[in-house]
Enzyme design. Structure first.
Site, mmCIF file in Angstrom:
data_model
loop_
_atom_site.group_PDB
_atom_site.id
_atom_site.type_symbol
_atom_site.label_atom_id
_atom_site.label_comp_id
_atom_site.label_asym_id
_atom_site.label_seq_id
_atom_site.Cartn_x
_atom_site.Cartn_y
_atom_site.Cartn_z
ATOM 1 C CG HIS A 148 39.572 19.168 10.057
ATOM 2 N ND1 HIS A 148 40.581 18.806 10.921
ATOM 3 C CD2 HIS A 148 39.119 18.002 9.525
ATOM 4 C CE1 HIS A 148 40.732 17.492 10.911
ATOM 5 N NE2 HIS A 148 39.854 16.982 10.071
ATOM 6 C CG HIS A 206 43.341 21.095 7.773
ATOM 7 N ND1 HIS A 206 43.911 22.254 8.253
ATOM 8 C CD2 HIS A 206 42.411 20.729 8.693
ATOM 9 C CE1 HIS A 206 43.365 22.569 9.413
ATOM 10 N NE2 HIS A 206 42.439 21.656 9.703
ATOM 11 C CG HIS A 211 45.945 20.077 17.245
ATOM 12 N ND1 HIS A 211 45.895 21.071 16.291
ATOM 13 C CD2 HIS A 211 44.666 19.637 17.394
ATOM 14 C CE1 HIS A 211 44.640 21.234 15.896
ATOM 15 N NE2 HIS A 211 43.881 20.375 16.543
ATOM 16 C CG ASN A 255 39.406 12.469 12.702
ATOM 17 O OD1 ASN A 255 40.239 11.870 12.021
ATOM 18 N ND2 ASN A 255 39.566 12.684 13.997
ATOM 19 C CG ASP A 296 48.466 23.472 15.936
ATOM 20 O OD1 ASP A 296 47.852 24.017 16.865
ATOM 21 O OD2 ASP A 296 48.227 22.313 15.549
ATOM 22 C CG HIS A 303 45.410 17.645 11.135
ATOM 23 N ND1 HIS A 303 45.504 17.652 12.514
ATOM 24 C CD2 HIS A 303 44.240 18.284 10.845
ATOM 25 C CE1 HIS A 303 44.466 18.281 13.007
ATOM 26 N NE2 HIS A 303 43.669 18.670 12.033
#
Length: 557
Positions: free
Chosen positions: A71, A69, A365, A231, A192, A138
């Site tokens: 981030h 992803h 998460h 985000n 995770d 997410h």
């Protein structure tokens, strides 16, 4: 039988800096390449990245970098890796576009173009593995998990994920695909662990959107919203809430415009109105109750920016009576002290603080129940908890044990640890160098513990500089020592201390000048040692001592 190794280069026993390597036969597959924002002890450091030494030494074996992803904890270190190792990069459409923003902004990687867009239907055949992907939920669209095939079964890397059954289409998890992967057989699961020790029930993004809308709708004054630039889901909720409350949005973060433009172009983010966002200069045309200021701060981290606003040092935006600071980012444990400091400063400025986690539990998460569901769907032979401090990894190991996994098949690793399959079972097999690398400005890896120690001392006890001029031919002191100090003592109130320090320096210099074994380094070290002892005796402080010796060659008339 496959030769398999798994090596974490970051993301274990720490927050952020996710980077994991899977070696299948002779090929190296890199899973994510993230950075970590520094904690308070790393004075002046911009970010922390993994040590790429092992990968540089084995660059001819690297198949590619596979990203989950967009981030910073997954793609932030990519520019620094690509500056040393040019290998293909694979990721979803949005992830690749955000990775391009990062690489073009760094001189060493700005010409890199070998990006490949994948999705949940992509399968890539390599000599030692078939790589495929699955959709995850997410806080950013296009998040993917990664599956590496091997003769022993799949190696599955979840990336950041949670399960939200009310998620909209672009954020939905493909549960059918997860079950399919588990049915085919999973050799090792890297999952995770971020929320493994937190039993609180997470709310859905639909509930979060309602909370954001209520907060924006019922405040009468100006609102400053703190959010992380990448985000995307939170940004969409903020834009929707501002539009419904008839507020205009002002963007103040450094890179948020680029992120928003990319997300809009790819249809990952939608502006409810073309007139929603106004320029900074247009703020004066609106009343406070008509404005929402979206602050994402440097590198998308808004907390420091809020402190500057509260201290009346923001770029024209200063907090005051009637303002609401709405913090929509959930801080890590390491940031809780900084958050408390920020809230205190905001209140002292006359404004009010609310956080999105005041009334609800918010996270991108998975909850412990989500983590156990992932394990049950995958049914892995071996399990490696990742992404989090040691206590979080250990809590995830306990969760795995509770659903039937043997502790002998669970590996709690540190950075650089090698987990190797010998044909019978996985076991710990030594380690590779995987230290933290500091990024400070344009410098990468040139800041070490000695420099950080000096910065810490400077911040705590200041600096003490002694300057004197000598003539080595005549072996005399030409100019008596001049003392300058910053951050140590107030000179006017400590004249005796300064004068005595100057005498100590002069005496040392005179003694060294008559010594036949005169050495510059020896002279400076002697000054440091004696001054350090004297100053500590007098003040109980240890400033950084800088002796400056200048040489004069006076001509005879």
């Amino acid at each position: 039988m496959s030769s398999i190794k798994i090596i974490p280069f970051g993301g274990v026993r720490e927050n952020g800096k996710n980077m994991y390597v899977a070696e299948i036969e002779e090929d190296i597959y890199i899973l994510d390449c993230g950075l970590q924002y520094p904690e308070n002890g790393l004075l002046g450091i911009d970010s922390v990245i993994p040590d790429f030494s092992y990968l540089v030494e084995n660059k001819e074996r690297i198949v590619g970098v596979f990203l989950t992803h967009g981030h910073a904890d997954a793609i932030g270190a990519l520019p620094y890796l690509l500056a040393s190792v040019e290998v293909p990069v694979f990721g979803s459409e949005l992830t690749v576009e955000l990775a391009k923003l990062a690489t073009t902004g760094y001189p060493g990687s700005k010409k890199f173009t070998d990006f490949h867009i994948v999705n949940e239907q992509t399968e890539i055949d390599f000599p030692t593995s078939t790589v495929s992907f699955f959709r995850t939920t997410h806080t950013i669209p296009d998040s993917l998990g990664i599956v590496l095939g091997s003769t022993e079964g799949s190696i599955v890397y979840t990336g950041d994920f949670k399960f939200d059954h009310s998620a909209i289409d672009m954020y939905k998890t493909d549960f059918g695909r997860l079950a399919e992967i588990g049915q085919k057989g999973v050799f090792a699961l890297l999952s995770d662990s971020s929320n493994a020790e937190n039993p609180a029930q997470l709310v859905s993004e639909k509930q979060i959107a309602e909370e954001v809308e209520d907060t924006v709708k019922y405040w009468d004054g100006r609102i400053v919203v703190a959010a992380v630039a990448s985000n995307i889901q939170r940004l969409q909720q903020i834009f929707n809430a501002a539009h419904r409350a008839n507020r205009k949005v002002v963007l103040t973060g450094r890179n948020i415009n680029e992120v928003i433009q990319v997300a809009i172009r790819l249809n990952k983010l939608t502006l409810p109105s073309d007139e929603l966002i106004i320029k900074y200069q247009e703020m004066k045309n609106y009343q406070p109750e008509e404005l929402l200021i979206l602050e994402t701060g440097r590198h998308g981290e808004p907390i420091k920016s809020l402190q500057r606003m509260a201290n009346q040092r923001g770029r024209g935006i200063q907090l005051g009576e009637g303002d609401l600071v709405y913090i929509t980012t959930t801080p890590s444990t390491a940031m809780e002290t900084e958050m408390a400091k920020t809230e205190n400063l905001v209140y002292r400025a006359g404004a009010t603080v609310r956080t999105i986690s005041d009334n609800i539990k918010v996270s991108g998460h998975g909850s412990p129940a989500d983590l156990q569901l992932m394990i049950n769907l995958m049914k892995p032979r071996y399990f490696v908890p990742i992404q989090g401090e040691y206590r979080v990894l250990a809590a995830h190991a306990d969760l795995a044990h509770d659903v039937g996994m043997d502790y002998r098949n669970i590996f709690l690793t540190g950075r650089g640890d090698i987990i190797e399959y010998d044909g019978k079972r996985m076991h710990m097999a030594g380690s590779v160098d995987a230290q933290n690398v500091m990024v400070d400005g344009i410098g990468v890896g040139d800041i070490g513990n000695i420099v950080l120690r000096d910065r810490r001392i400077l911040s705590e006890d200041g600096v003490f500089i002694a300057v004197t001029t000598i003539n080595r031919k005549t072996r005399k002191v030409v100019a008596k020592p001049q003392i300058t100090t910053r951050g140590f003592v107030y000179v006017k109130d400590n004249r005796e201390l300064v004068e005595e320090s100057a005498k100590i320096v002069e005496k040392i210099v005179e003694e060294q000048l008559v010594d036949n074994d005169f050495e510059w380094s020896k002279l400076k070290q002697e000054i440091r040692d004696q001054l350090s002892r004297y100053l500590f005796e007098q003040t109980k402080r240890r400033p950084v001592i800088l002796p400056v010796i200048m040489e004069s060659s006076q001509r005879r008339k």
